[in-house]
Design an enzyme around this catalytic site. Structure first.
Site, short mmCIF file in Angstrom:
data_model
loop_
_atom_site.label_atom_id
_atom_site.label_comp_id
_atom_site.label_asym_id
_atom_site.label_seq_id
_atom_site.Cartn_x
_atom_site.Cartn_y
_atom_site.Cartn_z
CB THR A 235 -0.94 -0.02 1.23
OG1 THR A 235 -1.75 -1.18 1.13
CG2 THR A 235 -1.82 1.20 1.30
CB THR B 78 0.71 -3.91 6.32
OG1 THR B 78 -0.51 -4.17 5.62
CG2 THR B 78 1.02 -2.43 6.25
CG ASP B 79 -2.11 -7.76 4.24
OD1 ASP B 79 -2.45 -7.05 5.20
OD2 ASP B 79 -2.72 -7.79 3.16
CE LYS C 297 -2.29 -5.46 8.59
NZ LYS C 297 -2.58 -5.37 7.18
N1 ASP Z 1 -2.05 -6.51 0.80
C1 ASP Z 1 -1.14 -5.42 0.95
C2 ASP Z 1 0.25 -5.96 1.19
O1 ASP Z 1 0.50 -6.55 2.19
C3 ASP Z 1 -1.60 -4.56 2.06
C4 ASP Z 1 -0.66 -3.47 2.51
O2 ASP Z 1 0.32 -3.16 1.93
O3 ASP Z 1 -0.94 -2.88 3.53
O4 ASP Z 1 1.08 -5.80 0.36
#
Ligand code: ASP
Length: 421
Positions: free
Chosen positions: A86, A164-165, A242
């Site tokens: 993201t 993040t995931d 997370k």
């Molecule tokens: N699905 C995305 C990822 O982990 C979500 C994010 O970046 O927050 O790349």
């Protein structure tokens, strides 16, 4: 009333409310589609709108991409590795979803304040992926890029931007793959795309720059400490996870205190860490991908173990509180199949399903029985960290007969002897 174009920011007034957001391309006649700052999209009937005020370029400048300011060469040199997620995406005014920045380097152009703390020596973009699409090959690729940067004399630290995931898998992988770490390796992220006024990217990146020039020679994750924009935490790569799907402070330090509080202009140390040094960093990234991470649940079928035994070399099971699985009086007793799988060479490790706390096989007799089978109880190691570590340990042929010993050796502070709240 002049209708705003898609991509423009506007304040839309109906008889009932005033709405602030970005106009999206709507495919429904008579409907104005708006992306709210919270991230939600809403549709408003055009006939209900009494006034629309577009927000001028000036006020909307956060969403614009700027060319970087001229860099000040006396600032410390930092390399940035952009991998996707993201933080590297921006709002697509056609769909209301987010898509990759056309030029990932624009991420830096959005935050020229960074250039008041660091001089960006190199921007490396090995790939652009959401973290759910990564695997150990991507972790290796990132580790190689980080190692090369860290071994350059004129590079003082590295920032990796990431989705993040599954960020905590990558932070664990880098913690194991990079031996004799000499400088800060800072992983950062954002929960909201960088072009949004409410994005958490700004503070996460600025605090990451501060951490990257610090004396912390660890793989750390730097991100919001709370929902406020006041400071970030530096969390140890193997002890973070997370813990929230959308909040800014999604990442928590588990069973361990954070390393430090990182403010945009200063650092407050919380717990001990390795200090910047003159080591040459080595890449130790052997990995055996014949591993799996599974969760125990009541009623689990014992036959599952036949499958894993035939197709995998090791598994991590997220076990109950102290490390229990259904045995003895259970209608589906897992013990015989577990014994058989271990006799056939499958490595079985247990990590806490509760996330917080430590396994202890000695409290109840079923725990002792499981311990006798040769199952490895991984103390307070996070399941995801355990998964990455198992692949890494099994990747080392020379440790073939020492898997248990190596899984319980503390390579990167993944086991905390005393749980910290
Ligand atoms: N699905 C995305 C990822 O982990 C979500 C994010 O970046 O927050 O790349």
């Amino acid at each position: 009333m002049l209708e705003p174009k898609s991509g423009e920011k506007a304040i839309i007034e109906t008889l009932k409310e005033k709405i602030n957001g970005t106009i999206l391309e709507s495919h429904e006649q008579g409907i104005l589609l708006i992306k709210l700052d919270s991230g939600y999209n809403i549709g408003i009937k055009k006939e209900d709108i009494v006034n629309i005020e577009t927000i001028k370029e000036e006020e909307n400048k956060k969403t614009k991409i700027k060319k970087p300011k001229k860099t000040l060469s006396k600032l410390p040199n930092i390399d940035i590795i952009i991998t996707g997620g993201t933080i590297s995406s921006r709002l697509d005014s056609k769909t209301g979803g987010v898509k990759w920045l056309t030029e990932p380097e624009d991420l830096i152009n959005l935050y020229p304040e960074l250039l008041e703390i660091i001089n960006i020596r190199k921007i490396k973009i090995p790939f652009m992926k959401a973290s759910e699409n990564m695997d150990y090959k991507d972790w290796k690729e990132i580790a190689k890029n980080v190692q090369e940067s860290l071994n350059e004399d004129d590079c003082k630290g590295v920032i990796v931007t990431h989705g993040t995931d599954f960020l905590h898998y990558t932070s664990s992988a880098l913690s194991f793959f990079l031996k004799d770490l000499n400088k800060p390796v800072v992983l950062t992220y954002s929960q909201r795309s960088s072009d949004r006024a409410s994005s958490d990217a700004r503070m996460n990146l600025i605090c990451s720059a501060r951490a990257a020039v610090s004396d912390i020679a660890e793989v750390i994750l730097v991100g919001h400490a709370s929902v406020n924009d006041d400071f970030c935490y530096a969390l140890l790569g193997t002890k973070t996870r997370k813990m929230h799907s959308s909040k800014r402070d999604a990442f928590k330090s588990i069973n361990k205190k954070p390393i430090a509080k990182i403010f945009p202009d200063k650092i407050e140390k919380i717990s001990p860490y390795n200090i910047r040094n003159n080591n040459k960093v080595k890449l130790d990234d052997s990995f055996n991908s014949k591993i799996a991470l599974i969760k125990f649940y009541p009623g689990m079928e014992p036959e599952i173990f036949d499958y894993y035994s035939q197709n995998y070399e090791g598994i991590v099971i997220e076990a109950s509180g102290l490390g229990h699985l259904a045995i003895d009086e259970a209608r589906k007793n897992l013990l015989p199949k577990i014994k058989k799988a271990i006799d056939n060479g499958l490595i079985i490790c247990l990590a806490p399903q509760t996330i917080y706390g430590r396994l202890n096989p000695m409290v109840y007799s079923p725990g002792r029985k499981l311990l006798k089978t040769g199952i490895i109880f991984l103390e307070d190691m996070l399941p995801e960290t355990a998964y990455v570590k198992l692949g890494w340990v099994l990747g080392h042929q020379q440790w073939k007969n020492k898997i248990k010993e190596k899984m319980l050796e503390n390579f990167s502070k993944e086991i905390n002897k005393r749980i910290e709240e």
